[in-house]
Design an enzyme around this catalytic site. Structure first.
Site, PDB file in Angstrom:
ATOM      1  N   GLY A  60       1.328  -1.627  -0.131  1.00  0.00           N
ATOM      2  CA  GLY A  60       0.213  -0.162   0.342  1.00  0.00           C
ATOM      3  C   GLY A  60       0.592   1.556   0.006  1.00  0.00           C
ATOM      4  O   GLY A  60       2.201   1.101   0.052  1.00  0.00           O
ATOM      5  N   SER A  61      -0.003   2.472   0.225  1.00  0.00           N
ATOM      6  CA  SER A  61       0.659   3.770   0.550  1.00  0.00           C
ATOM      7  C   SER A  61       1.724   3.900   1.271  1.00  0.00           C
ATOM      8  O   SER A  61       1.336   3.449   2.407  1.00  0.00           O
ATOM      9  CB  SER A  61      -0.273   4.771   0.415  1.00  0.00           C
ATOM     10  OG  SER A  61       0.306   6.099   0.782  1.00  0.00           O
TER      11      SER A  61
END
Length: 134
Positions: A60-61
């Site tokens: 993810g981010s």
């Protein structure tokens, strides 16, 4: 003892919560409660607070680093993190939050350990020790 690579310094002992699914902290974990909120994740609705989180990797981010840091501030973070392969997002978050973290264990820990086992993570010395298996 299982040798590992040190990512973030520290020592913790606690109950294992394990998943074979990579975990995203941004949108995957509620930082206020420490609960996995990604409905497609193996740990959905499980709480990772105060446990030794064992994951294959993060995903993810980059904001996930700050979510992990916020969890530490909220006292909802895992006691320690063990990853098969640390990636920069979770590694950075663990370092910022002061959460002991290791990766690259020399044994197949996803098969060796189970939820509820008790382990010690000594990131300073680079090992995991199994204290009690269920």
């Amino acid at each position: 003892m299982i040798k590992c690579r040190k990512i973030s310094k520290g020592y913790a002992e606690g109950e294992v919560i394990l998943t074979k699914d990579p975990l995203s902290f941004l949108g995957g974990v509620n930082p206020e409660k420490g609960t996995v909120i990604d409905s497609k994740h193996e740990l959905y609705n499980k709480n990772i607070s105060g446990k030794v989180l064992i994951i294959p990797s993060g995903k993810g981010s980059t904001v996930g680093s700050y979510v992990l840091y916020q969890m530490a501030k909220n006292k909802t973070a895992p006691l320690a993190i063990v990853a098969l392969e640390a990636e920069p997002i979770i590694a950075t978050g663990a370092i910022m939050a002061g959460i002991p973290m290791v990766d690259r264990p020399e044994e197949e820990i996803l098969d060796l350990l189970h939820n509820g086992d008790i382990v010690a993570v000594d990131a300073d010395s680079g090992f995991i020790k199994i204290l009690k298996q269920n």
